[in-house]
Design an enzyme around this catalytic site. Structure first.
Site, PDB file in Angstrom:
ATOM      1  N   GLY A  76      33.394  44.774  51.191  1.00  0.00           N
ATOM      2  CA  GLY A  76      33.779  45.545  50.020  1.00  0.00           C
ATOM      3  C   GLY A  76      35.267  45.362  49.799  1.00  0.00           C
ATOM      4  O   GLY A  76      35.728  44.271  49.497  1.00  0.00           O
ATOM      5  N   GLU A  77      36.033  46.433  49.994  1.00  0.00           N
ATOM      6  CA  GLU A  77      37.494  46.388  49.858  1.00  0.00           C
ATOM      7  C   GLU A  77      37.916  45.867  48.482  1.00  0.00           C
ATOM      8  O   GLU A  77      38.727  44.956  48.387  1.00  0.00           O
ATOM      9  CB  GLU A  77      38.122  45.522  50.960  1.00  0.00           C
ATOM     10  CG  GLU A  77      37.903  46.051  52.355  1.00  0.00           C
ATOM     11  CD  GLU A  77      38.669  45.237  53.396  1.00  0.00           C
ATOM     12  OE1 GLU A  77      39.675  45.710  53.907  1.00  0.00           O
ATOM     13  OE2 GLU A  77      38.209  44.100  53.696  1.00  0.00           O
ATOM     14  N   HIS A  78      37.332  46.444  47.465  1.00  0.00           N
ATOM     15  CA  HIS A  78      37.777  46.134  46.114  1.00  0.00           C
ATOM     16  C   HIS A  78      37.264  47.219  45.160  1.00  0.00           C
ATOM     17  O   HIS A  78      36.460  48.064  45.550  1.00  0.00           O
ATOM     18  CB  HIS A  78      37.306  44.739  45.667  1.00  0.00           C
ATOM     19  CG  HIS A  78      35.819  44.579  45.593  1.00  0.00           C
ATOM     20  ND1 HIS A  78      35.095  43.924  46.572  1.00  0.00           N
ATOM     21  CD2 HIS A  78      34.912  44.997  44.687  1.00  0.00           C
ATOM     22  CE1 HIS A  78      33.819  43.939  46.247  1.00  0.00           C
ATOM     23  NE2 HIS A  78      33.667  44.584  45.109  1.00  0.00           N
ATOM     24  N   ALA A  79      37.783  47.166  43.945  1.00  0.00           N
ATOM     25  CA  ALA A  79      37.260  48.010  42.860  1.00  0.00           C
ATOM     26  C   ALA A  79      36.921  47.093  41.694  1.00  0.00           C
ATOM     27  O   ALA A  79      37.319  45.921  41.668  1.00  0.00           O
ATOM     28  CB  ALA A  79      38.307  49.045  42.436  1.00  0.00           C
TER      29      ALA A  79
END
Lengths: 162, 162
Positions: A76-79
């Site tokens: 993940g580690e995102h928007a």
């Protein structure tokens, strides 16, 4: 759901018992919701449904992807700028941290009838995948690299620009 | 896929390697196809995608359901009048028999990057679920009991009426 009568109960699945109605619980972070799928069961075992009466799909999926056999500590580690996502851990378990820049929350998806709706502009990270975890993601848009905010600085700057 | 340039290759996912392009293989039964999802991988593990370039979704899902912890020998055993379905075994394995009234085929879904597209009027049955099988089904329509053909006689009669 009958579009002419949205208050009508959803039709039963013949030969099966409803064991749990669907429900949607806000998490207080950037419009994120925990969705419990509608669950039916009969002699063949359980069936969990999304897209029916009390458990509608929060958007129409244009893309799906599956994360499995995870070997790294964090994914993940995102928007996303405009893309909605719906996460289901169809087997095993995974922990998900969601952050809207003011509030954050950590939730573990460890049942196949749980789904997490993550709207745009929410930073999300996944960790603590069990070795057998299969994480299904439904996305509201086709893949577009320009829709990803991959650094926290870029995300915070985009949040401030709202 | 870029709608303005459908022949363009799909964009790469930053930081990951493409390990397998998507593909679609007809099975010779009622328009059924076996779809291999596009697969990317990096140090965090594999990711399989449907809804991108060489692996488009065959329809827009309106409903999803999950079958898990199967206790009966057979599931499915019906056809749909108008609903398309896409089956993915996101964990474990399941055998699926498809029949269009003239030809039939049996296929085992035992990898999370395989999907089986079953168009309307194809009779489908699932058996030999592994104890850890999670079967995800994407459906092109909301639930409507009138769309189900639950007996082979009714299905064959409806086929004959085409």
């Amino acid at each position: 759901m009958d579009p002419l009568n949205p208050a009508a109960p959803p039709p039963a699945i013949p030969g099966s018992d409803l064991i749990h109605k669907g429900s949607t619980t806000p998490l207080g972070v950037g419009g994120c919701h925990l969705i419990t799928l509608r669950q039916h069961s009969d002699h063949r075992g359980p069936l969990a449904v999304l897209g029916q009466g009390d458990a509608p799909l929060p958007f129409t999926p244009q893309r799906i992807f599956l994360v499995h056999h995870v070997t790294g500590p964090v994914r993940g580690e995102h928007a996303h700028r405009i893309c909605h996502q719906l996460l289901l851990c169809t087997h095993g378990s995974v922990r998900i941290r969601i952050d809207d820049g003011r509030h954050h929350h950590t939730i573990t998806l460890n049942q196949p009838h749980l789904a997490l709706h993550i709207p745009p502009m929410v930073w999300a990270e996944q960790d603590q995948h069990s070795p057998d975890a299969s994480l299904l993601v439904l996305a509201s848009h086709l893949y577009d690299p320009a829709d990803y905010l991959r650094s926290r600085d870029a995300w915070l700057a985009a949040l401030g620009a709202d």
